[in-house]
Scaffold this motif. Structure first.
Motif, PDB file in Angstrom:
ATOM      1  N   ASP A   5      -6.889  -0.349   3.286  1.00 21.92           N
ATOM      2  CA  ASP A   5      -5.539  -0.549   2.734  1.00 21.92           C
ATOM      3  C   ASP A   5      -4.670  -1.334   3.705  1.00 21.92           C
ATOM      4  N   GLU A   6      -4.764  -0.980   4.965  1.00 26.21           N
ATOM      5  CA  GLU A   6      -3.995  -1.684   5.992  1.00 26.21           C
ATOM      6  C   GLU A   6      -4.426  -3.146   6.088  1.00 26.21           C
ATOM      7  N   LEU A   7      -5.726  -3.390   6.027  1.00 23.48           N
ATOM      8  CA  LEU A   7      -6.241  -4.748   6.133  1.00 23.48           C
ATOM      9  C   LEU A   7      -5.864  -5.587   4.911  1.00 23.48           C
ATOM     10  N   LEU A   8      -5.868  -4.956   3.743  1.00 26.90           N
ATOM     11  CA  LEU A   8      -5.450  -5.674   2.529  1.00 26.90           C
ATOM     12  C   LEU A   8      -3.984  -6.080   2.603  1.00 26.90           C
ATOM     13  N   LEU A   9      -3.165  -5.184   3.128  1.00 27.78           N
ATOM     14  CA  LEU A   9      -1.739  -5.492   3.271  1.00 27.78           C
ATOM     15  C   LEU A   9      -1.542  -6.672   4.211  1.00 27.78           C
ATOM     16  N   GLN A  10      -2.331  -6.713   5.272  1.00 30.65           N
ATOM     17  CA  GLN A  10      -2.226  -7.830   6.212  1.00 30.65           C
ATOM     18  C   GLN A  10      -2.608  -9.149   5.555  1.00 30.65           C
ATOM     19  N   LEU A  11      -3.639  -9.104   4.714  1.00 29.58           N
ATOM     20  CA  LEU A  11      -4.024 -10.322   3.992  1.00 29.58           C
ATOM     21  C   LEU A  11      -2.908 -10.764   3.047  1.00 29.58           C
ATOM     22  N   TYR A  12      -2.288  -9.790   2.395  1.00 30.47           N
ATOM     23  CA  TYR A  12      -1.179 -10.100   1.488  1.00 30.47           C
ATOM     24  C   TYR A  12      -0.018 -10.737   2.260  1.00 30.47           C
ATOM     25  N   LYS A  40      -9.194 -10.407  -4.329  1.00 26.93           N
ATOM     26  CA  LYS A  40      -9.581 -10.064  -5.697  1.00 26.93           C
ATOM     27  C   LYS A  40     -10.164  -8.662  -5.797  1.00 26.93           C
ATOM     28  N   GLU A  41     -10.507  -8.054  -4.637  1.00 25.38           N
ATOM     29  CA  GLU A  41     -11.086  -6.711  -4.654  1.00 25.38           C
ATOM     30  C   GLU A  41     -10.521  -5.877  -3.520  1.00 25.38           C
ATOM     31  N   ARG A  42     -10.535  -4.561  -3.729  1.00 26.59           N
ATOM     32  CA  ARG A  42     -10.136  -3.627  -2.674  1.00 26.59           C
ATOM     33  C   ARG A  42     -11.417  -3.110  -2.011  1.00 26.59           C
ATOM     34  N   ALA A  43     -12.001  -3.942  -1.170  1.00 30.08           N
ATOM     35  CA  ALA A  43     -13.262  -3.592  -0.524  1.00 30.08           C
ATOM     36  C   ALA A  43     -13.287  -4.181   0.875  1.00 30.08           C
ATOM     37  N   ASP A  44     -13.950  -3.467   1.784  1.00 24.54           N
ATOM     38  CA  ASP A  44     -13.948  -3.944   3.165  1.00 24.54           C
ATOM     39  C   ASP A  44     -14.715  -5.253   3.320  1.00 24.54           C
ATOM     40  N   THR A  45     -15.726  -5.490   2.460  1.00 25.96           N
ATOM     41  CA  THR A  45     -16.458  -6.755   2.552  1.00 25.96           C
ATOM     42  C   THR A  45     -15.539  -7.938   2.269  1.00 25.96           C
ATOM     43  N   VAL A  46     -14.677  -7.771   1.287  1.00 25.40           N
ATOM     44  CA  VAL A  46     -13.740  -8.842   0.940  1.00 25.40           C
ATOM     45  C   VAL A  46     -12.727  -9.051   2.058  1.00 25.40           C
ATOM     46  N   THR A  47     -12.201  -7.952   2.598  1.00 25.52           N
ATOM     47  CA  THR A  47     -11.183  -8.087   3.641  1.00 25.52           C
ATOM     48  C   THR A  47     -11.767  -8.735   4.897  1.00 25.52           C
ATOM     49  N   VAL A  48     -12.981  -8.377   5.251  1.00 23.11           N
ATOM     50  CA  VAL A  48     -13.619  -8.972   6.427  1.00 23.11           C
ATOM     51  C   VAL A  48     -13.841 -10.464   6.213  1.00 23.11           C
ATOM     52  N   THR A  51     -11.697 -12.912  17.570  1.00 22.76           N
ATOM     53  CA  THR A  51     -10.725 -12.066  18.261  1.00 22.76           C
ATOM     54  C   THR A  51      -9.504 -11.833  17.382  1.00 22.76           C
ATOM     55  N   ARG A  52      -9.006 -12.896  16.777  1.00 23.98           N
ATOM     56  CA  ARG A  52      -7.831 -12.768  15.908  1.00 23.98           C
ATOM     57  C   ARG A  52      -8.171 -11.984  14.641  1.00 23.98           C
ATOM     58  N   SER A  53      -9.372 -12.167  14.124  1.00 24.02           N
ATOM     59  CA  SER A  53      -9.769 -11.505  12.874  1.00 24.02           C
ATOM     60  C   SER A  53      -9.912  -9.998  13.055  1.00 24.02           C
ATOM     61  N   ALA A  54     -10.509  -9.581  14.164  1.00 25.52           N
ATOM     62  CA  ALA A  54     -10.905  -8.177  14.354  1.00 25.52           C
ATOM     63  C   ALA A  54      -9.845  -7.338  15.046  1.00 25.52           C
ATOM     64  N   LYS A  55      -8.682  -7.911  15.264  1.00 24.57           N
ATOM     65  CA  LYS A  55      -7.657  -7.242  16.065  1.00 24.57           C
ATOM     66  C   LYS A  55      -7.318  -5.850  15.558  1.00 24.57           C
ATOM     67  N   THR A  56      -7.281  -5.647  14.244  1.00 22.87           N
ATOM     68  CA  THR A  56      -6.879  -4.343  13.686  1.00 22.87           C
ATOM     69  C   THR A  56      -8.000  -3.646  12.922  1.00 22.87           C
ATOM     70  N   TRP A  57      -9.226  -4.125  13.058  1.00 21.71           N
ATOM     71  CA  TRP A  57     -10.335  -3.458  12.370  1.00 21.71           C
ATOM     72  C   TRP A  57     -10.563  -2.075  12.958  1.00 21.71           C
ATOM     73  N   ASP A  58     -10.761  -1.104  12.097  1.00 22.78           N
ATOM     74  CA  ASP A  58     -11.113   0.255  12.516  1.00 22.78           C
ATOM     75  C   ASP A  58     -12.363   0.660  11.756  1.00 22.78           C
ATOM     76  N   GLY A  59     -13.470   0.762  12.458  1.00 21.86           N
ATOM     77  CA  GLY A  59     -14.710   1.125  11.792  1.00 21.86           C
ATOM     78  C   GLY A  59     -15.912   0.868  12.664  1.00 21.86           C
ATOM     79  N   GLY A  60     -17.076   1.029  12.059  1.00 15.22           N
ATOM     80  CA  GLY A  60     -18.327   0.707  12.733  1.00 15.22           C
ATOM     81  C   GLY A  60     -18.896  -0.540  12.084  1.00 15.22           C
TER      82      GLY A  60
END
Length: 633
Positions: free
Chosen positions: A161-168, A175-183, A227-236
């Motif tokens: 959700d946080e990553l989608l908001l950043q994209l917005y 087009k989707e609420r999925a981590d694959t799309v956000t990445v 570096t810029r892309s992964a700055k706020t990623w939380d996960g494995g």
């Protein structure tokens, strides 16, 4: 594992560092890279049977010709289907004109998939999402070669959700609420940004647009993009990517949760999720293979040079211990040793359970993934017997020949008791009939148990839900008439959901959690459930960094053994004659067996990233509210 859970995904990436003609001349085939990719994927097919995909990039292709090829499949035999499709193109060429198979330049220009950069992915589908659109690799297309992006990975982000908001906020509309799309879109955004900066820079210097395209390819700062892309990623995550012009990368999360192994020589740069896949495919010793460092990206430039660059500050290492217990193939040298050690470490508890009566105890395992732990358990029993015999000899100097015979006749009784048959189709609609079919998923070896006398010890690698134990295994084992059935888990009690890639997300399905809830109700402490729920609700809107794992309080009133005893009660079906006991590996023993892989959040509740605490809190609220859904996107 008696309770099937979905595997983590697998990746394979190959960068050929020589011209394709080199492999034709040395190995007799221009298809060297494709053949190796197929082998690497086949050797990792355990990591995902729900689908697969490959993508390749051809270097230095003339404009107007295809340079990116991709093919995906959700077939039950996806890897074979993909390569039948791909290699069928070359078979057709061979049928028409066998001589063309020796013309590498013609093949590269006229047949798809013959590239120098190759990527493969194996996936599992979570929660019904198993369409071709969900299969990796994902492709972000553009007419600018350096803006094309192909991504595949073994990952799960907790903060979608946080990553989608950043994209917005960046102006995008995913087009989707999925981590694959956000990445994909996050990397793609900064790839576009880097392209534009370089274009503006070289345009000011007076270069033509055609020249600028080549200059961008040479100067693209992949490390900065990541570096810029992964700055706020939380996960494995282990994420592999390719740009259209030929740059490639593999990035690994700062905690090293997801695995990534690499091998590099003057011919190839190779990355895979499992080390044995590289060893087998390229016939290299394990000493020549190492890991991509946590928080680092292996970056391969178009010219074949490479660097391993930090894109996020490495955090406390928390490599997934479930890789060691179950997911990764046991053919890895270290994993094989660790699984054997897990089997050895439960010996004291087993001996206590059978009152040291080895003579009247049969040892076995639930096929097939518990087999290596079983070998370790048997070794441990042999060690115990040897120590016992030595002690008896030292105590009794005047032992008789008959007593010696009796002493040396003691050995572990090892049998293959449970045999897994082919899957039965549950096409009968009535629940009672379907359950009867489930009862026969396993068969047993008759005649090796002395009814009413023998104990039966059966090791499983882990117990997640306990469903198969209750519906099938314990009933079947009880037919043999043992005095006592001891189910041994080589893994500790699974108490908390995973949120980094394993399909273990609903708390109510964990039998250890069911046991704790049951004990709270029996002991008149059901109020703890409501207290924990209220605490979780109060922090539901806090930033993930401020959320605590209050679900630990559900287990706090009880000892480890009390939870195990209640699990045994839950998984024991009615009408069973034998006494049933469940023994779990301890967390301390897990760390002793796998000292370099300390990611144990599903057992301990100690999540390595802040998003983990938010996920477990949401998962518990879902349970209390009766929501049958996972707590992350």
């Amino acid at each position: 594992m008696s309770d099937a859970i979905k595997h983590e995904c697998g990746i394979a990436l190959i960068r050929l560092r020589k011209p394709l003609t080199y492999y034709q001349e040395k190995y007799g085939s221009a298809l060297y890279g494709l053949n190796k990719l197929y082998l690497m994927m086949e050797k990792q097919v355990n990591r995902g049977q729900d689908g697969a995909g490959i993508a390749t990039i051809k270097l230095d292709i003339e404009p107007g010709n295809r340079y990116i090829s991709r093919h995906r499949s959700t077939s039950s035999r996806a890897v074979n289907e993909i390569f039948e499709y791909v290699l069928g193109k070359f078979a057709e060429v061979h049928r028409k004109d066998p001589e063309l198979m020796n013309d590498v330049q013609w093949l590269k220009e006229n047949v798809s998939f013959l590239g120098e950069v190759l990527m493969g992915h194996l996936r599992y589908g979570t929660h019904g999402k198993n369409s071709i659109e969900n299969c990796h690799p994902f492709l972000r297309q553009n007419n600018w070669m350096t803006r094309n992006l192909v991504v595949a990975g073994n990952f799960n982000m907790t903060n979608v959700d946080e990553l989608l908001l950043q994209l917005y906020e960046l102006g995008q509309h995913p087009k989707e609420r999925a981590d694959t799309v956000t990445v994909l879109e996050k990397i793609g955004h900064f790839l576009d940004d880097e392209n534009q900066k370089l274009f503006d820079h070289f345009k000011k210097k007076g270069h033509s647009n055609i020249a600028i395209s080549h200059l961008i390819a040479d100067h693209l700062d992949v490390a900065n993009i990541l570096t810029r892309s992964a700055k706020t990623w939380d996960g494995g995550y282990t994420i592999a990517g390719m740009m259209g012009h030929g740059d490639a990368f593999v990035m690994r999360d700062p905690n090293g949760i997801r695995p990534a192994f690499k091998y590099i020589d003057d011919e190839v740069i190779v990355v895979a999720s499992e080390r044995p896949a590289i060893q087998t495919a390229f016939n290299v010793p394990m000493e020549d293979i190492d890991e991509v460092s946590p928080g680092h990206a292996l970056i391969i430039k178009k010219d074949g040079s490479y660097t391993e660059t930090m894109f996020r500050e490495p955090a406390k290492r928390a490599s997934c211990s479930f890789e060691r217990i179950y997911f990764s193939r046991g053919s890895d040298t270290d994993i094989y040793r660790e699984r054997k050690q897990l089997g050895k470490l439960v010996i004291p508890d087993i001996l206590e359970s059978v009152n040291n009566d080895i003579k009247n105890t049969v040892f076995s395992f639930i096929p097939n993934t518990a087999e290596v732990a079983f070998y370790g358990m048997v070794e441990g029993i042999h060690d115990h017997i040897r120590d016992f015999q030595k002690d008896q000899l030292l105590k009794n100097k005047n032992i008789s020949s008959a007593e010696l015979d009796e002493l040396f006749s003691l050995k572990p009784r090892v049998e293959k008791i449970a045999i897994k048959d082919a899957k039965l189709r549950t096409f009968i609609t009535q629940d009672s009939d379907r359950n009867d079919l489930v009862n026969h998923v396993y068969d047993v070896t008759y005649g090796v148990i002395k009814p009413g006398i023998d104990n039966l010890v059966v090791v499983d690698d882990s117990i997640v839900r306990g469903t198969t134990l209750k519906q099938s295994i314990i009933r079947i084992l009880d037919r043999l008439g043992p005095k006592k059935i001891i189910i041994v888990s080589s893994a500790p009690q699974i108490r908390y959901p995973d949120c980094y890639g394993i399909d273990m997300s609903r708390m109510g399905e964990f039998v250890a959690f069911q046991a704790a809830v049951s004990l709270l109700k029996k002991s008149g402490r059901e109020y703890i459930i409501h207290e924990v729920y209220d605490k979780c609700r109060e922090q539901a809107h806090l930033p993930k960094e401020e959320v605590k794992n209050y679900v630990k309080e559900i287990y706090a009133p009880f000892t480890y053994d009390e939870i195990s005893q209640e699990v045994a009660r839950i998984v024991t079906p009615t009408g069973i004659n034998a006494e049933v006991e469940v023994i779990y590996q301890t967390l301390e023993n897990l760390h002793a067996a796998c000292p370099d892989h300390t990611g144990d959040w599903y057992f301990s509740g100690d999540y390595p990233t802040p998003g983990g605490n938010k996920v477990v809190s949401r998962a518990f609220m879902n349970f209390v509210e009766g929501r049958n859904q996972r707590a992350y996107a």
